[in-house]
Enzyme design. Structure first.
Site, PDB file in Angstrom:
ATOM      1  CG  ASP A  64      -2.067  -1.003   1.080  1.00 21.28           C
ATOM      2  OD1 ASP A  64      -2.280  -1.503  -0.038  1.00 21.28           O
ATOM      3  OD2 ASP A  64      -2.733  -1.282   2.090  1.00 21.28           O
ATOM      4  N   GLY A  65       2.048   1.216   0.605  1.00 21.09           N
ATOM      5  CA  GLY A  65       2.922   2.386   0.611  1.00 21.09           C
ATOM      6  C   GLY A  65       3.338   2.804  -0.788  1.00 21.09           C
ATOM      7  CG  ASN A 138      -3.522   5.885   3.896  1.00 23.95           C
ATOM      8  OD1 ASN A 138      -4.520   5.566   3.276  1.00 23.95           O
ATOM      9  ND2 ASN A 138      -2.667   5.012   4.379  1.00 23.95           N
ATOM     10  CG  ASP A 139      -2.679   9.301   7.653  1.00 26.59           C
ATOM     11  OD1 ASP A 139      -1.526   9.613   7.286  1.00 26.59           O
ATOM     12  OD2 ASP A 139      -2.928   8.196   8.169  1.00 26.59           O
ATOM     13  CD  GLN A 238       4.735   6.886   1.146  1.00 27.34           C
ATOM     14  OE1 GLN A 238       4.505   7.706   0.257  1.00 27.34           O
ATOM     15  NE2 GLN A 238       4.570   5.587   0.960  1.00 27.34           N
TER      16      GLN A 238
END
Length: 284
Positions: A64-65, A138-139, A238
């Site tokens: 997913d990253g 994501n966030d 990230q």
């Protein structure tokens, strides 16, 4: 579809060999491919972002990253991402490594479902001037550094003060990211195709602090108050940016969306059951 970028996670076994197979598959269909080896550590240390312009679609080979990295660059220009799962969870990377040929063929024949996902955009103002911007699939997380310390944050929504928070951090997640850090901190799981923002306090120094879900048209404004520890903004786990006292963060949903291939509701709820052990209740 004439030009494809293949992003292979350099830490995943068989990613490069699978990239060669996919490139050969696409070459037979007169589609040109380019390869980029994704290194998550380099992305964090160098704020590495690719120029995705000129590509018709992107194939990711990783977890997913890797998908998060691709979607941040592809969403503003509307490029779909075809995510092959070589990782652990697979909430975003919904294509299995054994079933990519059939799924990719369906996609190229325009017979594949494409999910539209909202993002969270964050702008950091310092003395009234923009010093940093980012978009998260994501966030965006505002946290203490080290993480065990408390920070003081004032939070408002559409000019309505929600109150001061003394907390380890605050997560502002998308519905897509509601199954990630926000869920681990006690936030709600939101259907991924809704357009909303989820605000989840992390270990707040108050029993009344609860997660909140906001609609698509508002802005969350967070002001960094005087704290005893450093404060850090992290996008998708990230990208990091050091915050200072008095910084104002404006978080909202941008007009553009990420486009995820093969990410159906059925696969999402299946992942909830298989990856997070969610059952919904006792079964007969």
């Amino acid at each position: 579809m004439k030009n494809c970028l293949v992003i292979a996670n350099s830490f995943k076994k068989d990613a490069e060999s699978l990239a060669s197979e996919i490139s050969a598959f696409l070459k037979e269909r007169s589609i040109k491919t380019s390869l980029f080896l994704y290194d998550g550590n380099k992305v964090r240390s160098q704020f590495l972002e690719l120029d995705f312009s000129g590509y018709d679609f992107v194939v990711t080979l990783g977890g997913d990253g890797t998908v998060l990295f691709a979607c941040r660059g592809c969403a503003p220009i509307g490029i779909p991402v075809f995510p092959v799962n070589l990782g652990e969870f697979g909430f975003l990377a919904a294509v299995s490594k054994n079933g990519w040929q059939e799924e990719l063929d369906f996609f190229l024949r325009d017979k594949c479902y494409i999910s539209s996902r909202s993002l969270v955009q964050c702008e950091v103002l310092r003395s009234g001037k923009t010093v940093f911007t980012c978009c998260g699939m994501n966030d965006c997380v505002i946290s203490s550094c080290p993480s065990s310390h408390l920070v003081n944050l004032n939070v408002a929504y559409n000019h309505a003060l929600l109150g001061p928070f003394k907390t380890n951090g605050i997560i502002v997640s998308t519905p897509t990211g509601s199954t990630a850090y926000s869920a681990a901190a006690g936030g709600p799981i939101v259907a991924p195709e809704l357009s909303a923002l989820v605000l989840t306090p992390v270990s707040s120094f108050s029993l009344s602090a609860r997660p909140l879900v906001f609609g698509e048209n508002g802005e969350i404004v967070i002001t960094v108050m005087k704290s005893r520890s450093d404060v850090l903004l992290t996008c998708d786990g990230q990208i990091d940016f050091a915050l200072s006292e008095g910084d104002v963060l404006i978080l909202k949903i941008p007009q553009f969306h990420a486009r995820l291939v093969c990410s159906t509701q059925e696969k999402f709820f299946s992942a909830l059951q298989s990856k997070l052990n969610w059952s919904g209740g006792p079964r007969a």
